[in-house]
Design a protein around this motif. Sequence first.
Motif, PDB file in Angstrom:
ATOM      1  N   GLN A   1       0.823  -1.206   0.000  1.00 36.44           N
ATOM      2  CA  GLN A   1       0.000   0.000   0.000  1.00 36.44           C
ATOM      3  C   GLN A   1       0.859   1.258   0.000  1.00 36.44           C
ATOM      4  O   GLN A   1       0.538   2.239  -0.692  1.00 36.44           O
ATOM      5  CB  GLN A   1      -0.930  -0.007   1.213  1.00 36.44           C
TER       6      GLN A   1
ATOM      7  N   PHE B   1       2.675   1.627  -3.629  1.00 33.83           N
ATOM      8  CA  PHE B   1       1.803   2.078  -4.718  1.00 33.83           C
ATOM      9  C   PHE B   1       0.924   3.258  -4.326  1.00 33.83           C
ATOM     10  O   PHE B   1       0.207   3.797  -5.179  1.00 33.83           O
ATOM     11  CB  PHE B   1       0.913   0.927  -5.196  1.00 33.83           C
ATOM     12  N   ASN B   2       0.926   3.623  -3.027  1.00 32.44           N
ATOM     13  CA  ASN B   2       0.095   4.716  -2.521  1.00 32.44           C
ATOM     14  C   ASN B   2      -1.375   4.462  -2.840  1.00 32.44           C
ATOM     15  O   ASN B   2      -2.050   5.253  -3.498  1.00 32.44           O
ATOM     16  CB  ASN B   2       0.534   6.060  -3.114  1.00 32.44           C
ATOM     17  N   ILE B   3      -1.886   3.329  -2.365  1.00 31.13           N
ATOM     18  CA  ILE B   3      -3.259   2.917  -2.666  1.00 31.13           C
ATOM     19  C   ILE B   3      -4.051   2.773  -1.375  1.00 31.13           C
ATOM     20  O   ILE B   3      -3.505   2.585  -0.295  1.00 31.13           O
ATOM     21  CB  ILE B   3      -3.286   1.579  -3.441  1.00 31.13           C
ATOM     22  N   SER B   4      -5.375   2.844  -1.504  1.00 30.25           N
ATOM     23  CA  SER B   4      -6.281   2.744  -0.362  1.00 30.25           C
ATOM     24  C   SER B   4      -6.594   1.286  -0.055  1.00 30.25           C
ATOM     25  O   SER B   4      -6.165   0.368  -0.762  1.00 30.25           O
ATOM     26  CB  SER B   4      -7.582   3.495  -0.678  1.00 30.25           C
TER      27      SER B   4
ATOM     28  N   THR C   1      -8.558  -0.382  -2.967  1.00 27.91           N
ATOM     29  CA  THR C   1      -7.704  -0.699  -4.116  1.00 27.91           C
ATOM     30  C   THR C   1      -6.790  -1.873  -3.805  1.00 27.91           C
ATOM     31  O   THR C   1      -6.609  -2.780  -4.628  1.00 27.91           O
ATOM     32  CB  THR C   1      -6.860   0.525  -4.508  1.00 27.91           C
TER      33      THR C   1
ATOM     34  N   PHE D   1       0.536  -0.790 -11.177  1.00 27.46           N
ATOM     35  CA  PHE D   1      -0.258  -1.554 -10.223  1.00 27.46           C
ATOM     36  C   PHE D   1      -1.282  -2.431 -10.930  1.00 27.46           C
ATOM     37  O   PHE D   1      -1.575  -3.548 -10.494  1.00 27.46           O
ATOM     38  CB  PHE D   1      -0.963  -0.610  -9.242  1.00 27.46           C
TER      39      PHE D   1
END
Length: 448
Positions: free
Chosen positions: A72, A75-78, A81, A135
């Motif tokens: 997380q 990839f800087n994802i929530s 995601t 991603f």
Amino acid sequence: METPQDPPVCSLGSRLRYGSLVNSVSSLGPDTTQTAAKPPRSSYVAIAVLCYINLLNYMERYTIAGVLSDIQMFFNISDSTAGLLQTVFICSFLLLAPLFGYLGDRYNRKYIMVGGLSVWLLTAAGSSFVSKSYFWLLVLLRALVGVGEASYSTIAPTIIGDLFTGGRRSIMICIFYIFIPVGSGLGYITGAGSASLTGDWHWALRITPLMGAVGLVLMVFLCPNPPRGAAETQGDGMTGHSSYLEDVKYLLKTKSYVWSSLGVTALAFLTGALAFWLPTFLSRAHVTQGLRASCSGDTCDSTDSFVFGAVTIVTGILGGALGTTLSRHLVGKFPQADPLICAAGMLGSVPCLFIIIFVASSSIPATYISDAIRSSKPETHHWSFHSLKYSLILCPFVGILGGMFFLITTLYITEDRKEVQRLVEADLQPQKGPTPDSSMEMSNKITD
């Protein structure tokens, strides 16, 4: 004329033909362990290979969960995601497992497993080389990993069923499945350990493909493809065929199968949720309580993955052993013992779920619950923990629902088991030589 040395001929193909139903019900028939030959050593070697690959399957499946926080951050994802990584895997597994079951009933099962394992190795290894801006490629590769695992997980138990009979078969199947929690726990540990040692989560996804290459070689040279029903027919196999539609219709008419399948579905929801999100939840809990600093740099603290992995291994083995022991001791006295044990396990877990409350992304709506709650307040480490916590409320209710499904199963299991036993026993009746009509017909032809 039949001589005294001629063995009786079993006609399994008359009514119980090979198909997706046969291996699941054949063990309910008469105990053939006293008359069947002792399995050769090669059968035990094959079991060892199948268990080893099953271990790797579940190691790979939960390696990502062990380094989910690192992924997380990379990839800087929530949460929603990140949940796609598990969702696409489960979807491909769900859709393709019935297909591989159909193919496994009609074509060489060893070749299918080798092909599926090859796809699994290539896609799992490829996942470890995905860069930060791709991603979507990682999501695609995870879906393809599900293709490979669906082929193996569907077919391998049927090969075990064709190598052993009676109580020995039950033991071997139990051993095979005990590697699910062991592999899952080792997945957290090896994933987190690799990331900690190398400082890069990508290395966590390279361990199981390397070990899987060894498993592929072992499967090619040591795993047989026994005839369907070989254990019950002294290696001859079954000659009849049943269509996939016939098998499905039969199963849908078996009420205990339908209700227990719904119960297992609820169980899969719970275990999938806990397995994928619990290490992340525990990590956020430590940060919220000020016991640990938040993730910084390229990696996160992996202590929770190590602990959860160890707990998964120990409790998985103890739970499997306890359930099997209770079943073997109670099923003779109480025919409904098996679904009752399952119901007790699920309903007993509900209070624990209310205590640790969190939700998993194996359910798409449940996943977005977490992000929707988080977005209602400014982003903080404290709120990211509580948003995941509040989204868990769905899990205990699914546990209650699953327990109810297993309780309903108890209403039908006894009669359904008797029906299957009658079917199997009828097909296992020995046919000693030709019938009188066929003998007379043969005699007339000779005189002509």
